[in-house]
Design an enzyme around this catalytic site. Structure first.
Site, PDB file in Angstrom:
ATOM      1  N   SER A  85      17.398 -30.305   6.692  1.00 55.97           N
ATOM      2  CA  SER A  85      18.595 -30.913   7.264  1.00 55.97           C
ATOM      3  C   SER A  85      18.242 -31.772   8.469  1.00 55.97           C
ATOM      4  O   SER A  85      17.507 -31.324   9.349  1.00 55.97           O
ATOM      5  CB  SER A  85      19.574 -29.798   7.659  1.00 55.97           C
ATOM      6  OG  SER A  85      20.190 -30.099   8.889  1.00 55.97           O
ATOM      7  N   LYS A  86      18.784 -32.995   8.457  1.00 55.65           N
ATOM      8  CA  LYS A  86      18.517 -33.935   9.548  1.00 55.65           C
ATOM      9  C   LYS A  86      18.939 -33.366  10.883  1.00 55.65           C
ATOM     10  O   LYS A  86      18.363 -33.676  11.908  1.00 55.65           O
ATOM     11  CB  LYS A  86      19.292 -35.236   9.321  1.00 55.65           C
ATOM     12  CG  LYS A  86      18.532 -36.238   8.503  1.00 55.65           C
ATOM     13  CD  LYS A  86      19.089 -37.647   8.700  1.00 55.65           C
ATOM     14  CE  LYS A  86      18.450 -38.559   7.674  1.00 55.65           C
ATOM     15  NZ  LYS A  86      19.318 -39.225   6.762  1.00 55.65           N
ATOM     16  N   ARG A  87      19.955 -32.538  10.870  1.00 52.09           N
ATOM     17  CA  ARG A  87      20.453 -32.020  12.141  1.00 52.09           C
ATOM     18  C   ARG A  87      19.690 -30.786  12.607  1.00 52.09           C
ATOM     19  O   ARG A  87      19.381 -30.643  13.766  1.00 52.09           O
ATOM     20  CB  ARG A  87      21.953 -31.721  12.051  1.00 52.09           C
ATOM     21  CG  ARG A  87      22.793 -32.885  12.589  1.00 52.09           C
ATOM     22  CD  ARG A  87      24.260 -32.686  12.343  1.00 52.09           C
ATOM     23  NE  ARG A  87      24.534 -32.625  10.912  1.00 52.09           N
ATOM     24  CZ  ARG A  87      25.067 -31.574  10.287  1.00 52.09           C
ATOM     25  NH1 ARG A  87      25.378 -30.495  10.967  1.00 52.09           N
ATOM     26  NH2 ARG A  87      25.283 -31.599   8.986  1.00 52.09           N
ATOM     27  N   ARG A  88      19.373 -29.895  11.672  1.00 54.49           N
ATOM     28  CA  ARG A  88      18.761 -28.624  12.080  1.00 54.49           C
ATOM     29  C   ARG A  88      17.237 -28.625  12.079  1.00 54.49           C
ATOM     30  O   ARG A  88      16.612 -27.932  12.859  1.00 54.49           O
ATOM     31  CB  ARG A  88      19.222 -27.514  11.130  1.00 54.49           C
ATOM     32  CG  ARG A  88      20.620 -27.001  11.381  1.00 54.49           C
ATOM     33  CD  ARG A  88      20.811 -25.704  10.588  1.00 54.49           C
ATOM     34  NE  ARG A  88      20.182 -25.796   9.258  1.00 54.49           N
ATOM     35  CZ  ARG A  88      20.820 -26.223   8.176  1.00 54.49           C
ATOM     36  NH1 ARG A  88      22.068 -26.596   8.252  1.00 54.49           N
ATOM     37  NH2 ARG A  88      20.200 -26.273   7.007  1.00 54.49           N
TER      38      ARG A  88
END
Ligand code: GLU
Length: 497
Positions: free
Chosen positions: A260-263
């Site tokens: 995930s790009k965010r996590r």
């Protein structure tokens, strides 16, 4: 028959940072090409004008260069199939679409957004999975051409003939699909009058792969669902599909979903290069995200990977990103560097993260980086840790908090006594070699009738002001006599307060 040497490509859309998944795809393509003496091409699929940026292109170019994955042909290097940016090849896609219209494989569709939405709603209400009805298929070509030239907005759709289709993927095996599930798909969309029409991904992708004589398409399994559409397009254009090899998805450390790009750390430049991972470690680590070497061996240089890599040993099963494994590998590669090489690699990080270091004249920067490399090499996991782990050597002074100076179950006055005894002995000592310093401090402990730790801990803490650092004898020898004595004195004062 002479088999032509393979030509492979990566075709990233420059719409964000250079992603770990794209880098893994680049690596597998590069290894495949080098193993077989073929060509490795970089092409930017930049037709999504709203999301494509030059910064993203640059990030990909920088990341590839850092990893040492050098394309034989690319927007920057050029090549005999240039240009390597889709926005510079728009005419090819328009011509391909016209050829498909002329041969009856595609047609103009004049349906408006409202009409399509109404169609979809009706299908959903009737519990049919939505797909384009094919309404504009029946418009006679001459009429369609007239409406088009009269300026009516139109897209071009590819006629899906339906039925089950399949192909053999070199990694995933037989992939079959019922093409009745999807309607005639758009391959060219209309834009403002006077501007060239923009292709959709599938059309531009296959037109380029054909034009660039790509023999093997090696890419992430997320693109598997578009492959049969692409094969149909290639065949309609009279071409021969390349071989396909879809690489297993990289799952996030939890194993639950995609990275995930965010996590998760996914940006090659930001999360890996700038945090002090070595390109050698990244290459080795990424190779094992989906490729299984023979035997138990884990460590491979780039050259050894080129030698060993085959698509036969690429797994179907998803690969899980294991950050602990990457750290372990990075530490390993840091320890394989010579002190000189490590010191070279540390310097940019030291300059970036330490004002004290950056303010030094270049000769002193080199000398200090060399010293840091010597004392930190066996404990660094990433290059960016050197500023923190080596702060005691970088800064002229340190201020340990009083409680850090206390050894196990020690009171301030006990620790103070140990520091005084150590200071007295060290002040008399001329031989500053590590073995001698060790013997000396152990004697101090013996003379005080305490365990070695009761002396070594306060001394080390006094010299470094850090809970974790290289061993006390290394620290003493790296700091030198006078600075060491000054720090011991300072710590004695801190404890006396
Ligand atoms: N442009 C596509 C993407 O970035 C890649 C297409 C391909 O490799 O075939 O997902």
């Amino acid at each position: 028959m002479i088999t032509p040497s393979p030509r492979v490509r990566i075709a990233p859309s420059p719409t964000g940072t250079f992603h770990l998944g794209t880098a893994r795809t680049a690596l597998f393509n590069e290894l495949f090409a080098r193993h077989l003496g073929g060509q490795f091409v970089l092409r930017f699929e930049d037709t999504d004008q709203e999301r494509s940026t030059l910064e993203s292109e640059q990030d990909i170019v920088d990341g590839l260069a850092w990893l040492g994955l050098i394309a034989d042909e690319s927007p920057t290097a050029g090549g005999s199939y240039a240009p390597y940016r889709q926005m510079e090849r728009l005419d090819d896609y328009r011509q391909a679409a016209e050829r498909l219209i002329a041969s009856g494989h595609a047609y103009y569709c004049f349906c408006t957004a409202e009409e399509l939405a109404a169609e979809r709603q009706a299908q959903e209400a009737a519990h049919i999975s939505p797909k384009y009805s094919g309404r504009c298929r029946s418009i006679p070509p001459t009429e369609a051409a007239e409406r088009k030239s009269a300026g009516e907005p139109a897209v071009v759709r590819f006629k899906v003939t339906g039925g089950s289709r399949s192909f053999t993927d070199l990694v995933m095996g037989t992939v079959a699909e019922d093409t009745d599930l999807y309607g005639d798909f758009v391959i060219l969309r209309s834009v403002e009058a006077g501007e060239p029409p923009l292709p959709l991904y599938n059309l531009a992708n296959v037109v380029d792969d054909q034009a660039m004589a790509i023999t093997h398409v090696i890419r992430g399994a997320d693109l598997l669902p578009s492959t049969i559409k692409q094969i149909m397009l290639i065949e309609a254009l009279g071409g021969t599909p390349p071989a396909y090899a879809h690489l297993p998805v990289i799952l996030s450390p939890s194993g639950k979903g995609k990275m995930s790009k965010r996590r998760d750390p996914v940006s090659i430049t930001r999360d890996f290069r700038d945090r002090g991972y070595l390109p050698e470690a990244m290459i080795n680590f990424m190779a094992l995200l989906g490729w299984a070497p023979e035997g138990e061996r884990e460590y491979f240089s780039h050259t050894e990977l080129v030698e060993a890599f085959t698509l036969e040993r690429v797994n179907k099963a998803n690969a899980v990103f294991n950050p602990a494994k990457l750290e372990h590998m990075n530490g390993h590669y840091i320890r394989t560097l010579s002190v000189e090489a490590l010191s070279e690699r540390l310097q940019p990080f030291l300059r970036r993260d330490s004002q004290t270091f950056a303010a030094l004249p270049p000769v002193e920067q080199r000398a200090l980086a060399q010293q840091l490399a010597e004392v930190l090499q066996d404990r660094l996991i990433r290059l960016d840790e050197a500023v923190g782990l080596g702060a005691w050597l970088i800064e002229a002074e340190v201020q340990p908090p009083a409680n850090l100076l206390l050894g196990k179950k020690q009171t301030a006055s006990e620790a103070g006594l140990m520091l005084q005894a150590a200071h007295a002995a060290l002040a008399e000592e001329a031989d500053w070699s590590e073995p001698n310093l060790e013997a000396l401090l152990r004697n101090v402990a013996a003379a005080q009738a305490v365990g070695a730790g009761a002396v070594l801990w306060p001394v080390r803490a006094a010299l470094t002001a850090q809970a974790a650092s290289p061993g006390v004898f290394t620290v003493l020898s790296a700091l030198g006599k006078e600075p060491s004595l000054a720090r011991l004195k300072n710590a004695i004062d801190i404890l006396a307060e």
